[in-house]
Scaffold this motif. Structure first.
Motif, short mmCIF file in Angstrom:
data_model
loop_
_atom_site.label_atom_id
_atom_site.label_comp_id
_atom_site.label_asym_id
_atom_site.label_seq_id
_atom_site.Cartn_x
_atom_site.Cartn_y
_atom_site.Cartn_z
N LEU A 280 18.75 28.07 72.00
CA LEU A 280 19.49 26.85 71.69
C LEU A 280 20.72 27.16 70.84
O LEU A 280 21.81 26.63 71.09
CB LEU A 280 18.57 25.86 70.98
N LYS A 281 20.55 28.02 69.85
CA LYS A 281 21.68 28.38 68.99
C LYS A 281 22.72 29.17 69.77
O LYS A 281 23.94 28.94 69.63
CB LYS A 281 21.19 29.19 67.80
N ALA A 282 22.27 30.08 70.63
CA ALA A 282 23.22 30.86 71.43
C ALA A 282 24.01 29.95 72.37
O ALA A 282 25.22 30.11 72.54
CB ALA A 282 22.47 31.93 72.23
N TRP A 283 23.32 28.99 72.96
CA TRP A 283 24.00 28.04 73.86
C TRP A 283 25.02 27.22 73.10
O TRP A 283 26.14 27.01 73.57
CB TRP A 283 22.93 27.15 74.49
N GLY A 284 24.66 26.75 71.89
CA GLY A 284 25.59 25.98 71.09
C GLY A 284 26.79 26.77 70.64
O GLY A 284 27.93 26.26 70.64
N LEU A 285 26.59 28.03 70.28
CA LEU A 285 27.71 28.86 69.83
C LEU A 285 28.65 29.19 70.98
O LEU A 285 29.87 29.35 70.77
CB LEU A 285 27.18 30.14 69.18
N ARG A 286 28.12 29.29 72.18
CA ARG A 286 29.01 29.49 73.34
C ARG A 286 29.91 28.27 73.55
O ARG A 286 31.10 28.41 73.86
CB ARG A 286 28.19 29.78 74.60
N ILE A 287 29.35 27.08 73.37
CA ILE A 287 30.16 25.87 73.48
C ILE A 287 31.17 25.81 72.35
O ILE A 287 32.32 25.41 72.56
CB ILE A 287 29.25 24.62 73.46
N ALA A 288 30.76 26.21 71.15
CA ALA A 288 31.68 26.20 70.00
C ALA A 288 32.86 27.14 70.23
O ALA A 288 34.00 26.82 69.88
CB ALA A 288 30.92 26.60 68.74
N LYS A 289 32.61 28.28 70.84
CA LYS A 289 33.69 29.22 71.11
C LYS A 289 34.66 28.67 72.13
O LYS A 289 35.87 28.95 72.07
CB LYS A 289 33.09 30.54 71.59
N ARG A 290 34.13 27.87 73.05
CA ARG A 290 34.97 27.35 74.13
C ARG A 290 35.66 26.03 73.76
O ARG A 290 36.82 25.81 74.07
CB ARG A 290 34.10 27.14 75.37
N SER A 291 34.91 25.14 73.04
CA SER A 291 35.41 23.78 72.82
C SER A 291 35.47 23.35 71.35
O SER A 291 35.88 22.24 71.06
CB SER A 291 34.53 22.78 73.58
N GLY A 292 35.02 24.19 70.44
CA GLY A 292 35.06 23.83 69.03
C GLY A 292 33.67 23.49 68.50
O GLY A 292 32.76 23.10 69.25
N MET A 293 33.53 23.61 67.17
CA MET A 293 32.23 23.42 66.55
C MET A 293 31.74 21.98 66.62
O MET A 293 30.55 21.72 66.77
CB MET A 293 32.30 23.87 65.08
N LYS A 294 32.65 21.01 66.52
CA LYS A 294 32.23 19.61 66.53
C LYS A 294 31.60 19.23 67.86
O LYS A 294 30.53 18.60 67.89
CB LYS A 294 33.43 18.71 66.23
N LYS A 295 32.23 19.59 68.96
CA LYS A 295 31.66 19.28 70.27
C LYS A 295 30.36 20.04 70.48
O LYS A 295 29.43 19.53 71.11
CB LYS A 295 32.67 19.61 71.37
N ALA A 296 30.30 21.25 69.96
CA ALA A 296 29.07 22.02 70.09
C ALA A 296 27.93 21.37 69.34
O ALA A 296 26.79 21.31 69.83
CB ALA A 296 29.30 23.45 69.58
N ALA A 297 28.21 20.85 68.15
CA ALA A 297 27.16 20.18 67.36
C ALA A 297 26.66 18.93 68.07
O ALA A 297 25.46 18.63 68.06
CB ALA A 297 27.70 19.83 65.98
N VAL A 298 27.58 18.18 68.72
CA VAL A 298 27.16 16.99 69.46
C VAL A 298 26.28 17.38 70.63
O VAL A 298 25.24 16.74 70.90
CB VAL A 298 28.39 16.20 69.94
N ALA A 299 26.66 18.43 71.34
CA ALA A 299 25.86 18.88 72.49
C ALA A 299 24.49 19.37 72.06
O ALA A 299 23.47 19.06 72.69
CB ALA A 299 26.61 19.98 73.23
N VAL A 300 24.43 20.11 70.97
CA VAL A 300 23.14 20.60 70.46
C VAL A 300 22.29 19.44 69.95
O VAL A 300 21.07 19.44 70.12
CB VAL A 300 23.37 21.65 69.35
N ALA A 301 22.92 18.45 69.34
CA ALA A 301 22.18 17.28 68.88
C ALA A 301 21.52 16.55 70.04
O ALA A 301 20.37 16.11 69.96
CB ALA A 301 23.11 16.33 68.12
N ARG A 302 22.26 16.42 71.15
CA ARG A 302 21.67 15.77 72.33
C ARG A 302 20.50 16.58 72.86
O ARG A 302 19.43 16.04 73.18
CB ARG A 302 22.73 15.63 73.43
N LYS A 303 20.66 17.89 72.93
CA LYS A 303 19.57 18.73 73.45
C LYS A 303 18.39 18.72 72.49
O LYS A 303 17.23 18.78 72.93
CB LYS A 303 20.07 20.16 73.67
N MET A 304 18.64 18.64 71.20
CA MET A 304 17.55 18.53 70.22
C MET A 304 16.73 17.26 70.47
O MET A 304 15.50 17.27 70.41
CB MET A 304 18.11 18.51 68.80
#
Length: 329
Positions: A280-304
């Protein structure tokens, strides 16, 4: 089928349960197929009171009801009641899931705590701003509380406003004490809840997030698919499609804002502070690298939220796999 008995309110009648029983008897509701009730401030109390009498009560989404009732030429209580009855008869409505009174009790504690925390922050900022006018800047020092720092400042550099600051400081201390009392009650609830303890094993999920999620969902059976929970909590993007136009917008922000805020904080904690690696963390960090930390946190929150519902519905426990991915067993 009868109109919704929303005319009985605590403000207008001393004994609401007796008045509801009289209204039900007056309209011969025991023979009704469905009873329509529009969602509102008193809908929870009305729904449970009528359900306790064994009546087929249905709570309607207020937005759907408003769209239909706006077609009427004249708005009166009688016309609104007739319109609600017609909506229920036609079946053109979306039923609202009414949470249990136990869930509302815990949710009221969470809401009160959030309000008190916001008030404490506002009072502390007021104190800091007032002291800065007289050249006093409060800086954190190890082992000293905020109250101690303010008291020292009032006794030395800010004597002119000491009475005002001490009054605000008393309010600050009172808010802090009441927040601690609510924290103890919430901790006691979490300790006695197997579901809450199970959800807290997910990395980044704390006591407040788990309790807020449980009280917001209330019953996991309401959702046929765990993936629907993200949309219910407003963590999925809006979509607009018309002709050649088709684009996704920002998240809808529907549902409970407090739960959404807690999930966002939990996701941020997982991405930035949890040291143990996971899929889950690796998936979120890949999104953060591509789209920024804020969007990554929203995506991880949904998956959580999806993972939490899956664990709750299945009764399984969360565990870490040896390969760094997430499994349920």
């Amino acid at each position: 089928m009868i109109p919704s008995p929303t005319t009985a309110t605590p403000e207008s009648h001393p004994d609401c349960r007796a008045d509801l029983s009289q209204i039900v008897a007056l309209h011969k509701a025991p023979n009704a197929v469905r009873i329509g009730l529009e969602s509102g401030p008193l809908s929870t109390w009305h729904w449970h009171a009528l359900k306790a009498q064994g009546l087929p009560i249905v709570c309607l989404d207020a937005r759907h009801a408003k769209a239909a009732l706006n077609m009427q030429m004249n708005k009166t209580d009688k016309n609104d009641a007739h319109g609600l009855a017609q909506i229920v008869k036609a079946g053109w409505y979306r039923e609202v899931g009414v949470k249990s009174l136990d869930s509302h009790t815990i949710r009221s504690m969470l809401g009160a705590r959030a309000q008190l925390v916001a008030m404490r922050v506002e009072v502390s900022n007021q104190i800091r701003g007032m002291l800065k006018t007289f050249g006093v800047v409060l800086r954190r020092r190890d082992g000293l509380s905020f109250e101690t720092l303010v008291s020292e400042a009032c006794s030395t550099d800010a004597g002119r406003v000491s009475h005002t600051v001490r009054a605000l400081l008393a309010v600050y201390s009172g808010l802090k004490q009441q927040i601690l009392c609510l924290d103890r009650e919430l901790a006691r609830y979490a300790k006695g809840s197997t579901t809450c303890r199970r959800l807290m094993t997910i990395p980044g999920i704390g006591l407040l997030t788990a309790i807020a999620f449980i009280t917001a969902i209330d019953d996991p059976v309401r959702f046929a698919k765990s993936s629907s929970v993200g949309a219910y909590l407003g963590l999925t993007p809006r979509r607009y499609q018309s002709g050649e136009a088709d684009h996704n917008g920002k998240i809808s922000k529907c549902g409970d804002p407090l739960v959404r805020a807690y999930l966002f904080e939990a996701a941020t904690t997982l991405l930035t502070r949890v040291e143990k690696w996971s899929a889950l963390k690796a998936w979120g960090l890949r999104i953060a690298k591509r789209s920024g930390m804020k969007k990554a946190a929203v995506a991880v929150a949904r998956k959580m939220a999806v993972i939490m519902h899956r664990l709750w519905a299945s009764g399984e426990t969360f565990r870490w796999s040896s390969t760094g991915s997430i499994e349920t067993a």
